[in-house]
Write a protein that holds these residues in place. Sequence first.
Motif, mmCIF file in Angstrom:
data_model
loop_
_atom_site.group_PDB
_atom_site.id
_atom_site.type_symbol
_atom_site.label_atom_id
_atom_site.label_comp_id
_atom_site.label_asym_id
_atom_site.label_seq_id
_atom_site.Cartn_x
_atom_site.Cartn_y
_atom_site.Cartn_z
ATOM 1 N N MET A 226 0.833 -1.208 0.000
ATOM 2 C CA MET A 226 0.000 0.000 0.000
ATOM 3 C C MET A 226 0.866 1.256 0.000
ATOM 4 O O MET A 226 0.540 2.237 -0.668
ATOM 5 N N SER A 227 1.978 1.214 0.731
ATOM 6 C CA SER A 227 2.867 2.387 0.757
ATOM 7 C C SER A 227 3.415 2.685 -0.631
ATOM 8 O O SER A 227 3.418 3.835 -1.075
ATOM 9 N N SER A 228 3.866 1.642 -1.340
ATOM 10 C CA SER A 228 4.430 1.865 -2.673
ATOM 11 C C SER A 228 3.362 2.340 -3.651
ATOM 12 O O SER A 228 3.635 3.183 -4.512
ATOM 13 N N LEU A 229 2.126 1.826 -3.510
ATOM 14 C CA LEU A 229 1.039 2.298 -4.377
ATOM 15 C C LEU A 229 0.692 3.758 -4.069
ATOM 16 O O LEU A 229 0.421 4.534 -4.990
ATOM 17 N N ARG A 230 0.727 4.122 -2.802
ATOM 18 C CA ARG A 230 0.438 5.520 -2.437
ATOM 19 C C ARG A 230 1.554 6.460 -2.908
ATOM 20 O O ARG A 230 1.297 7.586 -3.311
ATOM 21 N N VAL A 231 2.779 5.972 -2.843
ATOM 22 C CA VAL A 231 3.903 6.767 -3.361
ATOM 23 C C VAL A 231 3.726 6.971 -4.864
ATOM 24 O O VAL A 231 3.877 8.098 -5.375
ATOM 25 N N PHE A 232 3.405 5.905 -5.589
ATOM 26 C CA PHE A 232 3.170 6.001 -7.030
ATOM 27 C C PHE A 232 2.023 6.971 -7.328
ATOM 28 O O PHE A 232 2.139 7.837 -8.205
ATOM 29 N N HIS A 233 0.930 6.833 -6.599
ATOM 30 C CA HIS A 233 -0.241 7.695 -6.816
ATOM 31 C C HIS A 233 0.092 9.158 -6.575
ATOM 32 O O HIS A 233 -0.190 10.026 -7.402
ATOM 33 N N THR A 234 0.741 9.443 -5.430
ATOM 34 C CA THR A 234 1.058 10.835 -5.089
ATOM 35 C C THR A 234 2.071 11.425 -6.061
ATOM 36 O O THR A 234 1.973 12.593 -6.449
ATOM 37 N N ALA A 235 3.036 10.598 -6.474
ATOM 38 C CA ALA A 235 4.073 11.085 -7.396
ATOM 39 C C ALA A 235 3.515 11.450 -8.755
ATOM 40 O O ALA A 235 4.087 12.294 -9.460
ATOM 41 N N THR A 236 2.408 10.826 -9.160
ATOM 42 C CA THR A 236 1.823 11.119 -10.475
ATOM 43 C C THR A 236 0.780 12.232 -10.425
ATOM 44 O O THR A 236 0.233 12.604 -11.463
#
Length: 278
Positions: free
Chosen positions: A168-178
Amino acid sequence: MPLTERETKVLNEIREWENHLLNYEANDLQLTYEKYLERSFSLLPENIQRQFFSVIDSWLFHLHGMIQSSQIQMDAKDRILASGRVFLQDLHQIEDLKKLEIGQLQYIAMQQIARHRLYSFAQGGLAGTGGTLLLGTDIPAMAVINLRAVQLIAMTYGFEVNTPYEMMSSLRVFHTATLPPRLQKEGWTILMNEMDSSGDSYFYEGNEEITDVTWLEQPIQQLFKALVITLFRKKLIQGLPVVSMAIGAGTNYQLTRKVTEFAHNYYQLRYLNQKEEM
């Protein structure tokens, strides 16, 4: 454990980047576009909106799992460990990479970052040729490249992405970064709050919904890029659609540059915070 001089310098650089992110001010045009997008999407019934974002979230979860368990990712994981053993022989699993110094981890991470920026550049150039198949697969391909880059950066700093919390952390990082820069500060604040409260959590206890209407701006930009490529693909220079290829390559490179910079700062900060708490 107190941070070394090098680690303190890296931490200060991250805080400077964070300060720039949190103080970003959107212009009137960006705010107007955001309101127009939200107003347009709000015309759809609420159940359709929920289903739409539920499908996207589900697609991202499955894509993350497919990438994480793929042979190519397993091979990349082995290469990261092999790179780490150049500095310290006693490395057997991803968590052991936290034993390395920050400069050594940065060296390994920058190899992954440079490689994936090159992948994006090449993918954008191919999509820029204007082929229907290549243009049609551009968004999924960019999602794969950038999700994979986030996972590998996480692993470089000793965070195995196969647990519920780290996934979930990596998905949230991906989401926020985009997200657009004006919206990233809220996502960063959420990530920081979760980092402070998580400890060594295995299960994720926060909100598992990832995407919302604010995230649509990036896919829309990708679709707009595809439209521009279609318009310029017939303008040939020595038999090649150089202009459309440059547009595709440049746009994709900039997206991956933004994602990898964001992810790198996040995972460096987690590494330093954990080291400070030891």
